[in-house]
Enzyme design. Sequence first.
Site, PDB file in Angstrom:
ATOM      1  N   ASP A 154      45.155 126.088  56.106  1.00  0.00           N
ATOM      2  CA  ASP A 154      45.133 126.868  56.760  1.00  0.00           C
ATOM      3  C   ASP A 154      43.396 127.566  56.777  1.00  0.00           C
ATOM      4  O   ASP A 154      43.397 129.199  56.509  1.00  0.00           O
ATOM      5  CB  ASP A 154      46.146 127.703  55.453  1.00  0.00           C
ATOM      6  CG  ASP A 154      47.484 127.573  55.565  1.00  0.00           C
ATOM      7  OD1 ASP A 154      48.083 127.497  56.777  1.00  0.00           O
ATOM      8  OD2 ASP A 154      48.133 126.826  54.599  1.00  0.00           O
ATOM      9  N   MET A 178      51.294 126.135  59.377  1.00  0.00           N
ATOM     10  CA  MET A 178      50.396 127.420  58.679  1.00  0.00           C
ATOM     11  C   MET A 178      50.991 128.295  58.064  1.00  0.00           C
ATOM     12  O   MET A 178      52.192 128.513  58.384  1.00  0.00           O
ATOM     13  CB  MET A 178      49.300 127.962  59.827  1.00  0.00           C
ATOM     14  CG  MET A 178      48.536 126.558  60.245  1.00  0.00           C
ATOM     15  SD  MET A 178      46.817 127.573  61.564  1.00  0.00           S
ATOM     16  CE  MET A 178      47.504 128.377  62.594  1.00  0.00           C
ATOM     17  N   GLU A 179      50.298 128.520  56.924  1.00  0.00           N
ATOM     18  CA  GLU A 179      51.306 129.990  56.537  1.00  0.00           C
ATOM     19  C   GLU A 179      51.539 131.434  57.175  1.00  0.00           C
ATOM     20  O   GLU A 179      52.695 131.828  56.626  1.00  0.00           O
ATOM     21  CB  GLU A 179      50.005 130.269  55.256  1.00  0.00           C
ATOM     22  CG  GLU A 179      48.988 130.810  55.510  1.00  0.00           C
ATOM     23  CD  GLU A 179      48.079 130.909  54.451  1.00  0.00           C
ATOM     24  OE1 GLU A 179      48.218 130.899  53.204  1.00  0.00           O
ATOM     25  OE2 GLU A 179      46.764 130.991  54.118  1.00  0.00           O
ATOM     26  N   ASN A 180      50.931 131.384  58.244  1.00  0.00           N
ATOM     27  CA  ASN A 180      51.222 132.753  59.198  1.00  0.00           C
ATOM     28  C   ASN A 180      52.794 132.058  60.059  1.00  0.00           C
ATOM     29  O   ASN A 180      52.989 132.845  61.199  1.00  0.00           O
ATOM     30  CB  ASN A 180      49.798 133.071  59.865  1.00  0.00           C
ATOM     31  CG  ASN A 180      49.667 131.769  61.296  1.00  0.00           C
ATOM     32  OD1 ASN A 180      50.046 130.857  61.121  1.00  0.00           O
ATOM     33  ND2 ASN A 180      48.336 132.083  61.849  1.00  0.00           N
ATOM     34  N   GLY A 181      53.341 131.221  60.488  1.00  0.00           N
ATOM     35  CA  GLY A 181      54.185 130.218  60.576  1.00  0.00           C
ATOM     36  C   GLY A 181      53.441 129.755  62.558  1.00  0.00           C
ATOM     37  O   GLY A 181      54.574 129.065  63.059  1.00  0.00           O
TER      38      GLY A 181
END
Length: 836
Positions: free
Chosen positions: A239, A323-326
């Site tokens: 990330d 990732m954390e943002n999809g």
Amino acid sequence: MYRFLLALLAAGLPALAMAQLLSPSEFLPHEHGEQFTPHHLVVAYARHVADNSPRVQLQEYGATPEGRPLILLTISSEENLARIQDIRTANLQRAGMLPGTPAPELNQPVVWLSFGVHGNEAGGTESSMSTLYELAREDRADIKEWLSSTVVLLDPSLNPDGYDRYTQWYRRVAPKANTPEPHTLEHQEPWPGGRVNHYLFDLNRDWAWQTQPESRQRLALYQQWLPHVHVDVHEQYPDNPYYFAPAAAPYHEHITDWQAEFQMKAGQNHASHFDKQGWLYFTREVFDLLYPSYGDTYPTFNGSIGMTHEQAGHGISGRGILMENGDTLTLQDRIDHHTVAALSTVEVAYNNREKLLSSFSAYFKKAAEGTVGQFQSFVISKDNPQGKIKSLLDLLDRNQIRYGTATQAREIKGYDYRAGGNGSYQVKEGDLVIPSAQPMSTLVQVLFEPEPALEDSLTYDITAWALPFAYGLKAVASDSKVPQAEGFTLAPLVSNTNGNSQPAYAYLYPWQSFSDARFLSAAMKAGLKPRLATGRFELEGQAYPAGSIAFTRADNRKLGEAFDTRILALAEKHQQPITPVYTGFSDAGFDLGSESMSFIDMPKTALLTGPSTNANSFGEAWHYFEQSLDYPVFLISAEDISSEVLSHYDVVVMPEGRYAFSESQQGALGEWMRRGGRVIAIGRAVGAFAGQQGFSLAAKRPEQEEAAAGQRLLPYAGQARRSITNYVPGAIFKTQLDTTHPLAFGLGSHYYSLKTSSSAFELLDRGWNAGYLSEEATPIGFAGAKAVENLKGSLVFGIENQGRGGVVYLVDNPLFRGFWEEGKLLFANALFFSQN
């Protein structure tokens, strides 16, 4: 199939090499970026490019411990490659490493791109192929222009063994279709991981110390070039946006304004390319420039602009990861980002070529004048043990640091390393002198400085490392120049027979340096039987300190006449001074037949390994036995500990780690120790015995103060800085010694310990506190105030007996990164003398 056949042809049949330059996707048996490339195909592609591009030359400069080739590609215009050795020579003249003045037409900036020092950061090595292709292809006018006035050196994989460990594992376990969910198997890299090399060393911490063969071979070539710009390509967690220069504080005080300025120029240039693509990045927040043995700092202290590039990825990410943002981070993303940043580095070097060359010349001009730092000379007493001086000279030679011999006795003022403070010192004629006025002046100042100046305590690594502390040397950092003649010669090996023609009664030598331990190892492997002097004695007019080693004819009588020939041949091979004596009757102290001369058994030693152990710490111990001490060791999984397994060994070494022994395993260890077995616990492994039934070791806890209301309401901002009061990133502490204990033999009056943890333990109630911190202990380097307070009066190393055996506690890892030479001697004491 077509690409695979081409790859085989290029790798195995040079005479049938391709008639045209192929891209990585055209050459490899898979689409580049869709799968990881085995190292042999990375090398095959590099050879293909060198065979099919007039801009590229390839050289194989060495091999890894597992036999994989280390290669470097030289990339420039055809005109430059035709005179490449002249360009290289001119640059060394510019640095003052060779005599002469460089011709103006040879003014070419040199950019060195290093990929994959951490093997499981595999996007780096993958991107080396696309970077190489872009630099070699003929249809890019911009790159053709850059290479007309720039030389690029490209190393596609600094750590082939680690890279193949990771990529081969991944290719075995990964399913046909990528599964980006982070909990799936392809994202769970097993111990020990591909980050490290064969001996599980982190090669990115080894640049200055050069303990590993990859480092030594690479640095020998690096020093033949001394590039103006060096980039070390890494990967971080998934990330994180891309990181590039400028670096974070603290900058070492000897980093020049130009080096810092170019970092800013490089960052701005990279940002312009990333902005066009909409790629996220960050600068200046982490990755400082202080510790001298990184791939960015070491080049910096050798006159280069050293920089780190960090792309999201790492061994966690595989071919793609959520990732954390999809979004999904793909291997292709990693390759693209690294390639753009690498090419941007070449571009910014080309655009600033005149300033690069003039600043490089100015850097080394100042170095030659000796005006870089506070100290003008570093004086190493000739009275130091020859083994310690030789080890230091080996390191200086590997780093192209010049030295000489003091030509006259005189008094100087400066920092006395043994005393740990400023004072006066009497230089003797014949002392070893390392002058500040030399091309490697900055590196000399950095490696010898007693305590680096810290502009910021939030550092990424250890904060003190001065070589006289690491090597246990009597030395002084002088404020003035010490007259010296070039070169230094060690005293010749002397065999003192005193004119006696009769057979020697025994052969003796004092225990003073790690070279003495290496000789003991070699002698025992050759079947020679030694004894240890547990106190001081005098014999035939010579004094022998506690720790001296004796090989008596009586103990070795089964060898007959081979006793003398064998030990003398070994002494010659190892350049080990030994003294024959012709009586066992002492002038003072005890005789050679006394019980104070303890017999040394050759301990059969097991080293614990596996997921319970820290990979780096295990590797440090493994390398110590196999390469430094050259002593047999048996690797045993910590999970396999049992009474039957333990019965085969005399010593068990526990590297740092998180051990979870079962009740039956704990019982087996306890019974084995009571019967005579010895454990050597390193660093965090010591904690496995704290508070356990039957052991007196206890953790030392800081006093718990009830938090005041104001402390509870401290703001979130600044928490990192507040937390460092309990933090010890790496500082040196002067350790008090019980010099009568065998663990302290050969260490002198004090031992300087490199402490990399705030862990503290009370002095032993039952056992021997051979090394400990006083109540006045203060660190050299940074350590948080609360941590220092808790460390005062704590154990550094000691022994707790359990029946006929016991545990050696080494609270600070003496084998850390393999460069603390005095720690190697301490560990040898634990191995050979803990039975006495």
